[in-house]
Enzyme design. Sequence first.
Site, mmCIF file in Angstrom:
data_model
loop_
_atom_site.group_PDB
_atom_site.id
_atom_site.type_symbol
_atom_site.label_atom_id
_atom_site.label_comp_id
_atom_site.label_asym_id
_atom_site.label_seq_id
_atom_site.Cartn_x
_atom_site.Cartn_y
_atom_site.Cartn_z
ATOM 1 N N GLU A 89 0.926 -1.070 0.075
ATOM 2 C CA GLU A 89 0.004 0.153 -0.009
ATOM 3 C C GLU A 89 0.831 1.143 0.016
ATOM 4 O O GLU A 89 1.864 1.082 0.535
ATOM 5 C CB GLU A 89 -0.888 0.152 1.284
ATOM 6 C CG GLU A 89 -1.829 -0.999 1.353
ATOM 7 C CD GLU A 89 -2.258 -1.267 2.773
ATOM 8 O OE1 GLU A 89 -2.684 -0.283 3.521
ATOM 9 O OE2 GLU A 89 -2.866 -2.427 3.143
ATOM 10 N N CYS A 102 3.247 8.488 1.576
ATOM 11 C CA CYS A 102 3.735 7.615 2.416
ATOM 12 C C CYS A 102 3.948 6.150 1.704
ATOM 13 O O CYS A 102 2.889 5.709 1.113
ATOM 14 C CB CYS A 102 2.791 7.358 3.568
ATOM 15 S SG CYS A 102 3.061 6.223 4.823
ATOM 16 N N CYS A 109 5.622 -7.362 7.318
ATOM 17 C CA CYS A 109 6.563 -6.999 8.167
ATOM 18 C C CYS A 109 6.887 -7.919 9.315
ATOM 19 O O CYS A 109 6.207 -8.831 9.673
ATOM 20 C CB CYS A 109 6.115 -5.592 8.961
ATOM 21 S SG CYS A 109 7.396 -4.821 10.074
ATOM 22 N N CYS A 113 4.847 -5.758 15.840
ATOM 23 C CA CYS A 113 4.013 -4.928 16.627
ATOM 24 C C CYS A 113 2.743 -5.227 16.935
ATOM 25 O O CYS A 113 1.969 -5.457 15.627
ATOM 26 C CB CYS A 113 4.138 -3.352 16.135
ATOM 27 S SG CYS A 113 5.999 -2.744 15.835
ATOM 28 N N CYS A 116 -0.517 -3.816 14.906
ATOM 29 C CA CYS A 116 -0.246 -3.257 13.758
ATOM 30 C C CYS A 116 -0.549 -4.389 12.480
ATOM 31 O O CYS A 116 -0.585 -5.417 12.826
ATOM 32 C CB CYS A 116 1.262 -3.011 13.329
ATOM 33 S SG CYS A 116 1.457 -2.180 11.690
ATOM 34 N N GLY A 158 6.068 -2.300 6.308
ATOM 35 C CA GLY A 158 7.490 -3.045 6.394
ATOM 36 C C GLY A 158 8.583 -1.987 7.166
ATOM 37 O O GLY A 158 8.080 -0.966 7.618
ATOM 38 N N ASN A 289 -5.568 3.717 15.341
ATOM 39 C CA ASN A 289 -6.354 3.455 14.208
ATOM 40 C C ASN A 289 -6.896 2.054 14.360
ATOM 41 O O ASN A 289 -6.044 1.295 13.981
ATOM 42 C CB ASN A 289 -5.857 3.853 12.855
ATOM 43 C CG ASN A 289 -6.680 4.364 11.761
ATOM 44 O OD1 ASN A 289 -7.762 4.035 12.106
ATOM 45 N ND2 ASN A 289 -6.387 4.900 10.949
ATOM 46 N N CYS A 332 -1.504 1.840 8.006
ATOM 47 C CA CYS A 332 -0.594 0.850 6.948
ATOM 48 C C CYS A 332 -1.131 -0.597 7.340
ATOM 49 O O CYS A 332 -1.336 -1.201 8.205
ATOM 50 C CB CYS A 332 0.615 0.858 7.360
ATOM 51 S SG CYS A 332 1.255 0.642 8.921
HETATM 52 N N1 SAH Z 1 8.332 -0.157 10.830
HETATM 53 C C1 SAH Z 1 8.404 1.192 10.804
HETATM 54 C C2 SAH Z 1 7.630 2.057 9.639
HETATM 55 C C3 SAH Z 1 6.057 1.360 9.439
HETATM 56 S S1 SAH Z 1 4.770 1.646 10.493
HETATM 57 C C4 SAH Z 1 8.133 1.731 12.028
HETATM 58 O O1 SAH Z 1 7.773 0.796 13.155
HETATM 59 O O2 SAH Z 1 8.251 2.851 12.485
HETATM 60 C C5 SAH Z 1 4.937 3.448 10.679
HETATM 61 C C6 SAH Z 1 4.123 3.962 11.920
HETATM 62 O O3 SAH Z 1 2.829 3.294 11.913
HETATM 63 C C7 SAH Z 1 4.652 3.098 13.150
HETATM 64 O O4 SAH Z 1 4.887 4.268 14.143
HETATM 65 C C8 SAH Z 1 3.251 2.185 13.620
HETATM 66 O O5 SAH Z 1 3.382 1.856 15.089
HETATM 67 C C9 SAH Z 1 2.277 3.015 13.212
HETATM 68 N N2 SAH Z 1 0.861 2.252 13.068
HETATM 69 C C10 SAH Z 1 1.005 0.968 12.748
HETATM 70 N N3 SAH Z 1 -0.417 0.809 12.836
HETATM 71 C C11 SAH Z 1 -1.094 1.567 13.465
HETATM 72 C C12 SAH Z 1 -2.401 1.886 13.626
HETATM 73 N N4 SAH Z 1 -3.565 0.918 13.360
HETATM 74 N N5 SAH Z 1 -2.679 2.929 14.202
HETATM 75 C C13 SAH Z 1 -1.854 4.317 14.368
HETATM 76 N N6 SAH Z 1 -0.624 3.984 14.090
HETATM 77 C C14 SAH Z 1 -0.168 2.721 13.592
#
Ligand code: SAH
Length: 349
Positions: A89, A102, A109, A113, A116, A158, A289, A332
């Site tokens: 995406e 973005c 990934c 986390c 996510c 990722g 989110n 994402c």
């Molecule tokens: N792996 C990298 C980049 C991708 S995630 C990183 O960890 O920074 C980019 C950002 O989006 C990260 O801060 C992640 O924690 C956040 N993110 C992922 N899912 C999310 C969600 N559902 N709501 C809000 N932020 C989210």
Amino acid sequence: MIHILDPDKSLNDWLAERLFPAYRAKQIRRWLYQGRAGSFADMNNLPKLLLDQIDNDFTLWTTKIRSHQKSKDGTEKLLLELSDGGKIECVLLREENRRTICISSQVGCAMGCVFCASGLDGVDRNLTSGEIIEQMLRLQRLLPENERLSHIVVMGMGEPLANLDRLLPALDLASAKDGLGISGRRITISTVGLPKAIDRLANLNSRYHLAVSLHAPNDQLRDQVVPVNSNIGIDKIIEAADHYFDVSSRRLTFEYVLLADINDQPEHARQLAKLLKSKNILLNVIPYNPVPGLPYRTPSSKAISEFRTILLKSNINVQFRQRKGDDIDAACGQLRRKKVKLHEIQPVN
Ligand code: SAH
């Protein structure tokens, strides 16, 4: 077929082998990055012989647009299918004069986390430099002729620091004058916090901004929310990030996704303030989110406002980011997940 956007593949050599003059490479690059050619046939200042041969040997697009969503707030999101069927995406955000994109760095990934959507099925593979550049061009083509991309955040699917070898050539092209011409200070790499890779970036004299996804003010909590933390620890990340700041003079950003009842308590805000106090940083707090199927929730506005007050009182330079593109699953990994599920239920030929 050679991907014309892959910086490893030398167009210059290809032209020389066929006795075309070297300046044709410049013309082609101009079409790709400034002229927004949608196909080789658009490049109307090139001789037909060259166009025929280039069309034979090169491909411009390796992805197919599987979905294109537009949000009421101007955000647009593309779901791209890669040549091997993988899906990624990328998003275009409109904010006043800014045209920020973005982009993704991997398919899936590996960081895991817990909240996510991108990492729910692990990682499939790294994106190539060409595939990373292709996202930029696909999104640039959504803008009218008189608008240009102004900022890039590598915050899509990722972990960008796990794919630095392919990301850096792509960002070099994004920032090159004869590429997209986006200054390095308008490009941000967001990482879960991999100290060795941050050091590598520092040693390369990187001109890009670094954003570290912290999400917790102590290791015990961070180990739960960001499982890779158990092999790393917050101290090592902060040390590497500080070093990056010393070398690059780029102000660091820390990101903190607020998850109701998990990391949104006043004590967390106080610990966070202590961790970051007197650092020249920006703290970006992002209300979660929600991802369908996951048990995490967005905090109440009262909890958000209490969290904010504590940080402000401690003089932390904090920004509470508004969610963009809520109505189009812009966080994402969410759109891809929906589509993958649809495919699982109803195979598409
Ligand atoms: N792996 C990298 C980049 C991708 S995630 C990183 O960890 O920074 C980019 C950002 O989006 C990260 O801060 C992640 O924690 C956040 N993110 C992922 N899912 C999310 C969600 N559902 N709501 C809000 N932020 C989210």
